[in-house]
Design an enzyme around this catalytic site. Structure first.
Site, PDB file in Angstrom:
ATOM      1  N   ASP A  64      -9.292   5.537  -2.731  1.00 49.67           N
ATOM      2  CA  ASP A  64      -8.091   6.024  -3.400  1.00 49.67           C
ATOM      3  C   ASP A  64      -8.494   6.707  -4.700  1.00 49.67           C
ATOM      4  O   ASP A  64      -9.681   6.885  -4.998  1.00 49.67           O
ATOM      5  CB  ASP A  64      -7.102   4.876  -3.644  1.00 49.67           C
ATOM      6  CG  ASP A  64      -7.514   3.966  -4.794  1.00 49.67           C
ATOM      7  OD1 ASP A  64      -8.712   3.962  -5.169  1.00 49.67           O
ATOM      8  OD2 ASP A  64      -6.642   3.258  -5.329  1.00 49.67           O
ATOM      9  N   GLU A 100       0.822  -1.205   0.000  1.00 51.67           N
ATOM     10  CA  GLU A 100       0.000   0.000   0.000  1.00 51.67           C
ATOM     11  C   GLU A 100       0.858   1.257   0.000  1.00 51.67           C
ATOM     12  O   GLU A 100       0.533   2.246  -0.661  1.00 51.67           O
ATOM     13  CB  GLU A 100      -0.952  -0.001   1.195  1.00 51.67           C
ATOM     14  CG  GLU A 100      -2.084  -1.008   1.100  1.00 51.67           C
ATOM     15  CD  GLU A 100      -3.025  -0.740  -0.067  1.00 51.67           C
ATOM     16  OE1 GLU A 100      -3.060   0.414  -0.563  1.00 51.67           O
ATOM     17  OE2 GLU A 100      -3.721  -1.671  -0.488  1.00 51.67           O
ATOM     18  N   TYR A 159      -6.120   6.728   4.425  1.00 51.13           N
ATOM     19  CA  TYR A 159      -6.291   5.745   3.354  1.00 51.13           C
ATOM     20  C   TYR A 159      -5.534   4.457   3.661  1.00 51.13           C
ATOM     21  O   TYR A 159      -6.089   3.354   3.581  1.00 51.13           O
ATOM     22  CB  TYR A 159      -5.824   6.296   1.997  1.00 51.13           C
ATOM     23  CG  TYR A 159      -5.662   5.151   1.022  1.00 51.13           C
ATOM     24  CD1 TYR A 159      -6.780   4.563   0.439  1.00 51.13           C
ATOM     25  CD2 TYR A 159      -4.405   4.585   0.775  1.00 51.13           C
ATOM     26  CE1 TYR A 159      -6.651   3.456  -0.383  1.00 51.13           C
ATOM     27  CE2 TYR A 159      -4.273   3.485  -0.045  1.00 51.13           C
ATOM     28  CZ  TYR A 159      -5.399   2.926  -0.626  1.00 51.13           C
ATOM     29  OH  TYR A 159      -5.273   1.807  -1.423  1.00 51.13           O
TER      30      TYR A 159
END
Length: 326
Positions: free
Chosen positions: A154, A53, A136
């Site tokens: 996102d 990520e 996020y």
């Protein structure tokens, strides 16, 4: 036209039946069409998902894959990375760009080892406490590593929501509260399905509902797309790509390439003057140094790059030269 980022009237939002249909259609499409990525494997650890990520922020999958695989072989757990100097994380970040992400991952690994017994924490709140982890990333890791119901938003997801529900070509230029409310309203109530929904919408935005050349004919939910129904109206703004050639970012990248190859401090004058002008040929860093000097950067620009790397902690001064952080 409703401005991008404005919440659409409730009458135009998918009803319960339509929403269930969207969930079902994307779930089936994802099961058949999703790319096989190592961080999606059931065997991937939460640490591997966290690393992916962070690496995938503003960086395409094709560039991330080899670096992620090397990283996970070298540092399969946070403890392995925490034992290394921060500079090694920067060195093996390679050319992914935005190398401060490597420093943050190293700091997160240290925090995980010292504060969480070496295990990546499993709640949104705990993940947010890690260095460099924002909303996020915390939501994505909680969802994809621990199967929790989280609203993951996102750039790809925002674009799909904008077209599919709001009828806009592109989302607002920055994330809005209205977009978050819409994402929360679209999220399935079933926890397992919510995780797959996040992944499937993200995948749709990455490979089908792309920013510049959407493949609408291949979209599994095109019949429900508000943007297509509206006649594909153009965006209300022109996305600005990030310049590279001739910028401070290019010079910083060239300096970092030198530091990654160096096994000892590199004197500042070697950055400022070609090695031949200094009367010697450096070993190891000769190729990236030559590439740096071919840029013919103005002295002020090179100075900004060197000083900025020192200020950001991506380089340190030792024995009169620059090297990666210890």
């Amino acid at each position: 036209m409703t401005p991008p980022g404005t919440m659409v009237p409730s009458a135009t939002q998918p009803g319960a039946t339509d929403l269930a249909g969207l969930h079902h259609a994307l779930d089936g499409w994802f099961a058949e069409s999703a790319r096989e990525l190592p961080w999606r494997s059931p065997d991937c650890s939460p640490w591997g998902i966290l690393v992916s990520e962070v690496m995938l922020q503003q960086t395409p999958v094709v560039r991330v894959l080899p670096v992620w695989e090397d990283w996970m072989q070298r540092w399969p757990t946070p403890a392995h990375l925490a034992k290394e100097p921060a500079g090694e994380a920067v060195r093996h970040w390679g050319r992914l760009g935005y190398p401060r992400r490597a420093l943050r991952l190293h700091a997160a690994a240290v925090a995980i080892q010292e504060q969480h017994g070496g295990a990546v924490p499993g709640t949104h709140h705990e993940l947010l406490s890690l260095p460099g982890v924002g909303d996020y990333t915390a939501a994505a890791v909680a969802a994809f590593a621990y199967g929790q119901r989280e609203t993951v938003v996102d750039t790809n997801i925002r674009r799909v929501h904008a077209r599919l529900v709001s009828g806009h070509a592109l989302p607002a230029q920055s994330l809005t509260a209205a977009e978050m409310r819409l994402a929360e309203a679209l999220l399935p109530h079933d926890t397992s399905l919510s995780v797959r929904w996040n992944a499937s919408v993200m995948e749709l935005g990455a490979v089908v509902c792309t920013a510049r050349s959407p493949k609408c004919a291949e979209c599994p939910v095109r019949a429900s797309c508000a943007w297509l129904a509206a006649g594909e109206p153009p965006p209300s703004y022109t996305p600005k790509g990030q310049a590279w050639h001739g910028t401070d970012r290019q010079v910083r990248g060239a300096v970092m390439a030198v530091l990654r190859e160096a096994d000892a401090p590199v004197p500042r004058e070697m950055f400022e003057h070609a090695p031949a002008d200094l009367g010697f040929a450096p070993s190891g860093v000769g190729v990236p140094l030559a590439a740096l000097h071919r840029l013919n950067s103005a002295p002020q620009q090179l100075g900004r790059a060197l000083d900025g790397l020192l200020r950001d902690g991506l380089a340190e001064l030792h024995d009169g030269g620059l090297q990666l952080p210890a």
